[in-house]
Each structure stands twice: as structure tokens, then as C-alpha cells.
Design a protein around this motif. Structure first.
Motif, PDB file in Angstrom:
ATOM      1  N   THR A 183       4.547   6.053  -5.066  1.00  0.00           N
ATOM      2  CA  THR A 183       4.878   6.076  -6.497  1.00  0.00           C
ATOM      3  C   THR A 183       3.752   6.674  -7.341  1.00  0.00           C
ATOM      4  O   THR A 183       3.983   7.098  -8.478  1.00  0.00           O
ATOM      5  CB  THR A 183       5.191   4.651  -7.001  1.00  0.00           C
ATOM      6  N   ASN A 184       2.543   6.740  -6.767  1.00  0.00           N
ATOM      7  CA  ASN A 184       1.417   7.391  -7.455  1.00  0.00           C
ATOM      8  C   ASN A 184       1.260   8.853  -7.039  1.00  0.00           C
ATOM      9  O   ASN A 184       0.286   9.507  -7.409  1.00  0.00           O
ATOM     10  CB  ASN A 184       0.114   6.635  -7.181  1.00  0.00           C
ATOM     11  N   GLU A 195       2.927   1.774  -3.347  1.00  0.00           N
ATOM     12  CA  GLU A 195       2.052   2.186  -4.456  1.00  0.00           C
ATOM     13  C   GLU A 195       1.578   3.625  -4.275  1.00  0.00           C
ATOM     14  O   GLU A 195       1.455   4.386  -5.243  1.00  0.00           O
ATOM     15  CB  GLU A 195       0.864   1.232  -4.563  1.00  0.00           C
ATOM     16  N   ARG A 252      -1.029  -8.702  -7.588  1.00  0.00           N
ATOM     17  CA  ARG A 252      -0.760  -7.301  -7.268  1.00  0.00           C
ATOM     18  C   ARG A 252       0.727  -6.982  -7.395  1.00  0.00           C
ATOM     19  O   ARG A 252       1.115  -5.952  -7.963  1.00  0.00           O
ATOM     20  CB  ARG A 252      -1.238  -7.002  -5.850  1.00  0.00           C
ATOM     21  N   PHE A 293       2.388  -4.420 -10.211  1.00  0.00           N
ATOM     22  CA  PHE A 293       3.195  -3.266  -9.798  1.00  0.00           C
ATOM     23  C   PHE A 293       4.579  -3.322 -10.434  1.00  0.00           C
ATOM     24  O   PHE A 293       5.104  -2.310 -10.914  1.00  0.00           O
ATOM     25  CB  PHE A 293       3.316  -3.237  -8.274  1.00  0.00           C
ATOM     26  N   ASP A 343       0.838  -1.206   0.000  1.00  0.00           N
ATOM     27  CA  ASP A 343       0.000   0.000   0.000  1.00  0.00           C
ATOM     28  C   ASP A 343       0.870   1.251   0.000  1.00  0.00           C
ATOM     29  O   ASP A 343       0.658   2.183  -0.797  1.00  0.00           O
ATOM     30  CB  ASP A 343      -0.913   0.003   1.236  1.00  0.00           C
ATOM     31  N   ILE A 396       5.970  -0.058 -12.843  1.00  0.00           N
ATOM     32  CA  ILE A 396       6.879   0.931 -12.266  1.00  0.00           C
ATOM     33  C   ILE A 396       8.175   1.006 -13.067  1.00  0.00           C
ATOM     34  O   ILE A 396       8.697  -0.010 -13.544  1.00  0.00           O
ATOM     35  CB  ILE A 396       7.171   0.610 -10.782  1.00  0.00           C
TER      36      ILE A 396
END
Length: 568
Positions: free
Chosen positions: A256-257, A253, A312, A316, A250, A320
Motif C-alpha cells: 500500500t506504500n 503496508e 500498529r 494502519f 509488513d 488506508i
């Protein structure tokens, strides 16, 4: 009385030692073929089996009922060594017995023949703690060892041991134990103890142990006690201070978002659960490393191999950019160093979260500015620039005809390389003494053993030295030139690498010359400055140097420093 797991399950045979198959097989073969040495050096991180291997070796060398190089563990000698009751196997802690007198006492008693066993075995643990005088006292015994006496030296810091000691031993480097091997060993032990366990809990413990089997069993012991003879994921997370994979995913992510607020909330949730801040950063580095490895070689990721692969994680890793992950690891490492002495880790973690959330934007901006723009030759701007270039070239040609030469660009005054940031200035006071007595013969001797020296180094060290070559040598030292300035910078800051190079040359050439590193692009100027400041004085100094023949110039271009001109 309860005994700790790492004591109860201490290896009693070579095959019980986890993750060191190459070393154990080599020792077994040496015992079976009667080709054992008088002295061994076992090096490696803590909890990787050094002392256990030494005790098993002591049993095997004295056991009369060997089976494929393994001690029987049933005869009187084997059982006495296991219990620590055999007088001929002496284990010494060098941390508390590091003086000259203690080593002299060992040297004097080593002269006497063993009383019960075939060989007298001295196991000196943490040998790097010995004083200089103690090492000198030990050196004489290693040079002329008594018959039927074997020394096994164990240490976690081999670079602190004198080269004269290392060169008189057979060295074995114990490597860190992989999480997969630690996991398998814990599964075996828990099955033998008939303790129920959660596989995810064992994975957390294996990661937290950081390559030490003893550490893994110590943590497992705590988890069993905490969980009333069961091993659960929650208990493992509580004892190790680790964070669940879900929370880690969590957090990564979110940063990086570029959603800083949710990332801060996740980080605070992790801290409120009582998780250790340093362990949180370790888990982040481990997760980021897993993603990087998964992008290049999925089979190399331990957690994936142990069954933690999920959709997941895959999604990812595919989405990335690797450059973002590189920057994340660097930022995490920097913050980890800063947090070592703080009493407010939450502040550092908040700043870290904001930094990480901005990394991708910085990378994108850099990439966008650096990306070339495709343009058509028919573009009016391109045509205008082409016309301008033609005009400038015509003007330059006219100036040359009139005898005007183009001004040379000024040399930068600061110590900057063409391709990167400033590097440390070379200390010529270390280079010049080597050049004072440098000879072609010494350089050739070093170059002849250079490939063997590279084979002695670890894979990581070899990768650094792949772009380096010796360019000058004397009986006092070696000058090594690096193709790239940033690799030169990394090498001179790596004391372990410098020690490994010196140790390797000592073993290959029976001497330990000083290693001095220089960037390749600076080496010609360093050599030129040396020649300019070390010219002979008197009439000879005023004579003009003889002009080199064209064949000599061509040979020097082809073979460099190896060319030697001899007059008829």
C-alpha cells in the motif's frame, strides 16, 4: 487405542453444540412441548454440528429422563444410541446408499413399529447424493409418514434437493462457527486435557478452520502430535501453512506504500519458510477484511475481540483508504481463482505483489480526474463559458421558431447500461412464455407473498433482492425487475439465490414458478417488443387501439401493472 479429538469431544447434549444456539433451543422446545415434526432438514457447511444435532435429537426424543429438553445420557437408551447400537436409530450415508432399492428398503421397514425405543429415527447424511428415483421413493414416505417414525436429512448442498422434499420438512440452516466460538471451545478442551497452549496458536487454528468445528479440532490434533503434547504458535503456523500477523502486516503496508521491492522480499521470505501460497492469499483476504470491518465497526473483528488488537493495526486502519482495500480484495480473489490449477504459485504471487503495489496510484488518478474543481463566478474562463452557453441557447430558440427540431441522440447498439459496463442480454425466449399466460391475479398473488419470501432469504440474499420487484407473473413463472443492471448481473449469476427464491415460492404458494430476471430499464422495451410481435391477426389487428381515458393514464402512472380496465 488413540481416538481423534473431534470424536472424543463430540457433543452429547444440545448445549455442547457450538455456535448454533437458536437451532438447539428450538429443538429442545419442540421436544419439551411434544410438537416435533415427522421430518427435518439440517443444512450447512461441513463440521458445524448437523449430524451431532441429529443424534442428540434421536436421544432426546427417546429419553424418559429429560432435563430441560436435554437427554440424560445415562439411561440404557441414551447409551445405546451414543454407541450406535440401538436398532431403532438408523444412520445412513446417502453417498454410498443412493439407489432406489436402498430407499425402498427404508420405506418398507419404516412401516414396522420401533422395537426398543419410542420412536424410530432415520438419519440420512449427505441426502443430496440420492438419485432422482431414490428421492421419488422417499417422497411417498414423507407425504404419508408412519406413526412413531422421524426422518432427519442432513446435507451441505440443499440446492440439489428437490423442492417437493424440502417443502415436507422443517428446515434448519446451520451457520459457520465464528473464530471466537472455535477458540473458546479449544480452550475448554485443552484445559480439560491439561495441555499447555499458546493463545496465539489457537487463534491461528480458529482462522484456518474456516467455520468448521471438526476442522478446528482435527488441526488441533495435528498440532498437539507435532508439538509433543503442547500447542505452540510455530507448530500451528507450520501445520496450517499460515503466516504470522507480523509478516502479513509488513507485506500489506509495503504494497500500500508502493514499495514493490521490499514487498517482493517479504513474499519470498514467506514462501521460503514453507508457507502455503493459497493459505497466504486467504490470510491476506482475512487481514484486509479485518481492516475494513475495523474502520466501520471495530467490535465486529474477531481477532481484535480475541486480544490481537495493537497500535500498529489501529494506525494502519485509520490511514488506508477503503477504496484501496476493496480493490485489494478483488485482485486477491481473482488471483486465487487463477492459482487453483497452477504448479508455479510463486509466479502468480510475484505478479500479485506488483499489481497490489500499483492499486493506490490508479485509485488516486481516478479520484483526481473525477473530483470537481471549485471555481469562482468571477473567473474569466467561467464568464466566457457562460456567454457561450447563452449564445447557444439563443440559437436553439431561433431554430425551433423556424421549425427545426434537435436531433435525438442515437440509441447505443451495444447492451450498455447508463451507469456501468455491459450486462448480459436478457433471454426473451424465457420471458415471452411467461407473458403469454400472465395475469393480474398471478402478479398480485406473488406480490402478496413477496415480503414473506424476503424474510426466508439470508441477509446477503435479501440485500440483493432489496432493489427487485415482480413485474409479471403466470402459473408458469415470474418476471423480476432489478433497479440496477449490475445487481441484476450479480443475481442471475448466483444459482444459490435463484434456488432459494424458487424454494421459498414453493413453500409459500405450493408451486415453484420459474424465476426470470430483467433489468428495470430494459423491461418497458421488452414488454413493448412482446406486444408488437404478439398482436392478434386478422381484421382486429388492423383496427386502431382505443384511446385511453385520462383517468386511466393517470392511474397507470401511479400504480403501474396493477391497473385493470373493465368496460361497463
Amino acid at each position: 487405542m488413540y481416538r481423534a479429538l473431534y470424536r472424543v469431544w463430540r457433543p452429547q447434549r444440545f448445549d455442547d453444540i457450538v455456535g448454533q444456539q437458536m437451532i438447539t433451543q428450538t429443538l429442545k422446545n419442540a421436544i419439551m412441548t411434544h410438537q416435533t415434526s415427522h421430518a427435518y432438514l439440517f443444512t450447512g457447511p461441513r463440521g458445524t454440528g448437523k449430524t451431532s444435532a441429529a443424534k442428540i435429537f434421536a436421544k432426546a426424543i427417546n429419553c424418559h429422563h429429560l432435563v430441560d429438553g436435554e437427554p440424560c445420557n445415562e439411561c440404557e437408551t441414551c447409551q445405546a444410541i451414543t454407541k450406535g447400537q440401538l436398532n431403532d436409530v438408523i444412520e445412513i450415508d446417502a453417498a454410498s446408499n443412493n439407489g432406489v432399492e436402498e430407499i425402498r428398503d427404508i420405506r418398507d421397514k419404516a412401516k414396522y413399529a420401533p422395537t426398543q425405543a419410542d420412536y424410530k429415527v432415520y438419519i440420512i447424511d449427505e441426502v443430496h447424493m440420492l438419485s432422482t428415483g431414490a428421492f421419488n421413493a422417499l417422497l411417498k414416505t414423507l407425504e404419508e409418514p408412519p406413526a412413531n417414525v422421524i426422518f432427519i436429512l442432513a446435507t451441505t448442498e440443499p440446492h440439489k434437493i428437490p423442492l417437493t422434499i424440502i417443502s415436507r420438512t422443517q428446515r434448519f440452516d446451520f451457520r459457520r462457527i465464528t473464530a471466537k466460538d472455535s477458540y473458546d471451545r479449544m480452550v475448554y478442551i485443552l484445559q480439560q486435557k491439561e495441555v499447555t497452549y499458546d493463545e496465539k496458536a489457537l487463534r491461528v487454528i480458529a482462522q484456518a478452520a474456516e467455520g468448521g468445528m471438526r476442522d478446528a479440532l482435527s488441526i488441533l490434533d495435528q498440532v498437539i502430535s507435532f508439538g509433543d503434547n503442547t500447542v505452540t504458535l510455530d507448530d500451528a503456523l507450520m501445520v496450517t501453512g499460515s503466516v504470522t500477523k507480523k509478516l502479513i502486516a509488513d507485506y500489506v503496508e509495503e504494497v500500500t506504500n508502493h514499495v514493490t521491492k521490499p514487498a517482493l522480499e517479504t513474499m519470498r521470505e514467506i514462501l521460503q519458510e514453507g508457507k502455503d501460497a493459497n493459505r497466504f492469499i486467504e490470510d491476506l483476504i482475512s487481514y484486509t477484511r479485518d481492516v475494513l470491518l475495523y474502520q466501520q465497526a471495530p467490535e465486529m473483528v474477531d481477532s481484535v475481540a480475541m486480544g490481537e488488537d495493537d497500535q500498529r493495526f489501529e494506525d494502519f486502519a485509520k490511514s488506508i483508504d477503503a477504496e484501496v482495500l476493496y480493490q485489494m480484495v478483488k485482485t486477491l480473489n481473482d488471483v486465487q481463482q487463477q492459482m487453483r490449477f497452477t504448479t508455479h504459485p510463486d509466479v502468480y504471487l510475484e505478479v500479485l505483489t506488483v499489481k497490489l503495489a500499483q492499486l493506490d496510484g490508479q485509485t488516486a488518478a481516478t479520484t483526481a480526474s473525477a473530483a470537481p474543481v471549485a471555481a469562482s463566478p468571477d473567473d474569466p474562463t467561467i464568464q466566457q463559458l457562460t456567454t457561450k452557453v447563452d449564445q447557444l441557447q439563443s440559437e436553439v430558440s431561433q431554430l425551433k421558431k423556424n421549425g427545426v427540431s434537435a436531433a435525438k441522440p442515437a440509441r447505443p447498439k451495444n447492451n450498455m447500461s447508463n451507469n456501468g459496463p455491459a450486462v448480459k442480454k436478457v433471454n426473451v425466449s424465457q420471458v415471452y412464455p411467461i407473458l403469454d399466460s400472465a395475469t393480474k391475479a398471478d402478479l398480485v398473488s406473488v406480490r402478496e407473498v413477496w415480503s414473506d419470501l424476503m424474510n426466508i432469504l439470508s441477509v446477503t440474499q435479501r440485500a440483493l433482492m432489496h432493489v427487485a420487484q415482480p413485474v409479471a407473473a403466470s402459473d408458469q413463472g415470474v418476471v423480476v425487475a432489478f433497479d440496477y443492471a449490475f445487481i441484476y448481473q450479480k443475481a442471475i449469476d448466483d444459482q444459490t439465490l435463484m434456488d432459494a427464491l424458487s424454494n421459498g415460492l414453493d413453500r409459500l404458494m405450493d408451486q415453484a414458478p420459474k424465476i426470470v430476471c430483467v433489468p428495470k430499464e430494459q423491461w418497458p422495451q421488452i414488454r413493448k417488443d412482446y406486444l408488437a410481435t404478439h398482436q392478434p391477426s386478422g381484421p382486429a389487428a388492423t383496427n386502431e387501439a382505443p384511446k385511453k381515458a385520462p383517468v386511466v393514464v393517470a392511474a397507470e402512472k401511479q400504480f403501474g401493472d396493477l391497473v385493470e380496465v373493465k368496460n361497463d
